[in-house]
Design an enzyme around this catalytic site. Structure first.
Site, PDB file in Angstrom:
ATOM      1  N   TRP A 177      -9.294  -9.533   2.892  1.00 19.89           N
ATOM      2  CA  TRP A 177     -10.159 -10.014   1.558  1.00 19.89           C
ATOM      3  C   TRP A 177      -9.885 -11.327   1.722  1.00 19.89           C
ATOM      4  O   TRP A 177     -10.905 -11.910   0.784  1.00 19.89           O
ATOM      5  CB  TRP A 177      -9.314  -9.334   0.399  1.00 19.89           C
ATOM      6  N   ARG A 180       0.858  -1.155  -0.115  1.00 15.51           N
ATOM      7  CA  ARG A 180       0.050   0.053  -0.019  1.00 15.51           C
ATOM      8  C   ARG A 180       0.927   1.234   0.006  1.00 15.51           C
ATOM      9  O   ARG A 180       0.395   2.308  -0.780  1.00 15.51           O
ATOM     10  CB  ARG A 180      -0.845   0.059   1.192  1.00 15.51           C
ATOM     11  N   HIS A 186      -5.360  -6.560  -3.554  1.00 16.48           N
ATOM     12  CA  HIS A 186      -6.121  -7.000  -2.405  1.00 16.48           C
ATOM     13  C   HIS A 186      -5.954  -8.212  -1.711  1.00 16.48           C
ATOM     14  O   HIS A 186      -6.619  -8.480  -0.798  1.00 16.48           O
ATOM     15  CB  HIS A 186      -7.512  -6.530  -2.665  1.00 16.48           C
ATOM     16  N   HIS A 214       0.400   4.153  -2.825  1.00 21.66           N
ATOM     17  CA  HIS A 214      -0.014   5.393  -2.443  1.00 21.66           C
ATOM     18  C   HIS A 214       0.987   6.317  -2.739  1.00 21.66           C
ATOM     19  O   HIS A 214       0.634   7.697  -3.157  1.00 21.66           O
ATOM     20  CB  HIS A 214      -0.451   5.313  -1.143  1.00 21.66           C
TER      21      HIS A 214
END
Length: 352
Positions: free
Chosen positions: A242, A93, A226, A97
């Site tokens: 997930w 992540r 994910h 990002h």
């Protein structure tokens, strides 16, 4: 090694975890050539025949040693947590990002600059909780001071994918660091999980990724990340993993989207184990209540163009790995000078 999801296997978490451990172990015995490279910048010049590659090795950083330091941090952290969670998904992540703010229209944003360590990016709601990842990497930066934060943040994501059993990601160093956050792009460039309706959410997802230069197939491939990690109530407001194997990179996210029955989350178990009404944002859960999907995940199955790629990747993990590696490598290079991470169809380490 990457065939277990094409078998009719039990969803039992223990079985999945055992098979994933085998995959990760095998992966580590077959480390990619990229991690042994020692480079800082690279220039690629194309001719009518083959690419000409030149490298500047001044103040070079040994990526193999950087990888070892990152893996050590992940493993030590997992041992301290002792709850099945890890920094794998958080590092992915972080890389995502740091890179996903790019706009091809004016070439602003992207991973170059490592600006997330400054305000305003460090305080964006979309980056909530990523201070955990940045702080965890500080010892690596101290050990390898010639490596920029921008390279470190993106490379941590590469290491997380590969060490979790995922594909080899095209990557090279050469990013530089900004002195402050004055050149950060405006907030709002990272994707939201829900825009109030299916059509608005799917249009938002396309707007975000099209802005960076991705197509629908690349969008779905990237969302396959994910499979790793989980959502945290104190960060995004959403809750849960997930998949049942959140520390393993696989196509399980797609398989679950296709095969499981998902319903709106109505209740939530508190720390004492008792059920209470769910008061967080709209999300979906499987029949056990242990797994989750975001509205943007569920809506993929209602969009014909997105759905066809979900179905492809659910059936063919090798294809997903191939497409993800190319899309993720592309994402990490957005906004980075060509001289640093040039590419002519292949990762730089595959030219010879």
């Amino acid at each position: 090694i990457h065939t277990y999801t094409q078998l009719s296997i039990s969803r039992d978490k223990t079985i999945v975890t055992m098979m994933n451990a085998f995959r990760i172990g095998a992966k580590r015995f077959a480390a990619p050539a990229a991690i042994t490279a020692t480079v800082t910048t690279m220039t690629i010049m194309t001719t009518n025949q083959s690419p000409i590659i030149t490298m500047n090795e001044s103040a070079a950083t040994d990526l193999k040693k950087v990888r070892e330091a990152i893996v050590s941090i992940i493993e030590d952290d997992m041992e301290k947590r002792d709850n099945g969670t890890s920094l794998y998904g958080t590092f992915i992540r972080l890389a995502w990002h740091a890179s996903g703010t790019y706009s091809k229209a004016d070439q602003s944003g992207g991973s170059n600059g490592g600006r997330m360590r400054f305000q305003p990016e460090s305080k964006w709601g979309a980056n909530a909780g990523l201070d955990v990842a940045r702080d965890a990497l500080e010892p690596v930066k101290a050990q390898f001071p010639s490596l920029s934060y921008a390279d470190l943040y993106t490379y941590a994501g590469v290491v997380a994918v590969e060490e979790a059993g995922g594909p080899n990601i095209p990557f090279s160093v050469g990013r530089t660091d900004a002195d402050d956050g004055s050149t950060s792009p405006p907030d709002g460039r990272l994707p939201d999980a829900d825009k109030g309706s299916r059509s608005s959410t799917m249009q938002h997802v396309r707007d975000v990724f099209y802005r960076m230069g991705f197509n629908d197939r690349e969008i779905v491939a990237l969302l396959g990340a994910h499979a790793m990690g989980r959502c945290h109530e104190d960060r995004s407001g959403y809750w849960g993993p997930w998949t049942n194997a959140e520390n393993t990179f696989s196509n399980e996210y797609f398989r679950l989207l296709v095969e499981e029955r998902w319903s709106p989350k109505m209740t939530h178990k508190n720390k004492g184990g008792s059920s209470e009404p769910w008061t967080g944002p709209d999300q979906y859960e499987d029949s056990t209540g242990n797994l989750m999907m975001l509205p943007s995940d569920i809506f993929l199955m209602a969009d014909p163009e997105f759905k066809k790629y979900v179905m492809l990747y659910a059936k063919d993990e090798d294809l997903f790995f191939k497409d993800f590696a190319l899309a993720f490598g592309k994402l990490l290079a957005l906004g980075v000078p060509l001289a640093a991470v040039g590419s002519v169809g292949k990762p730089w380490y595959q030219f010879w």
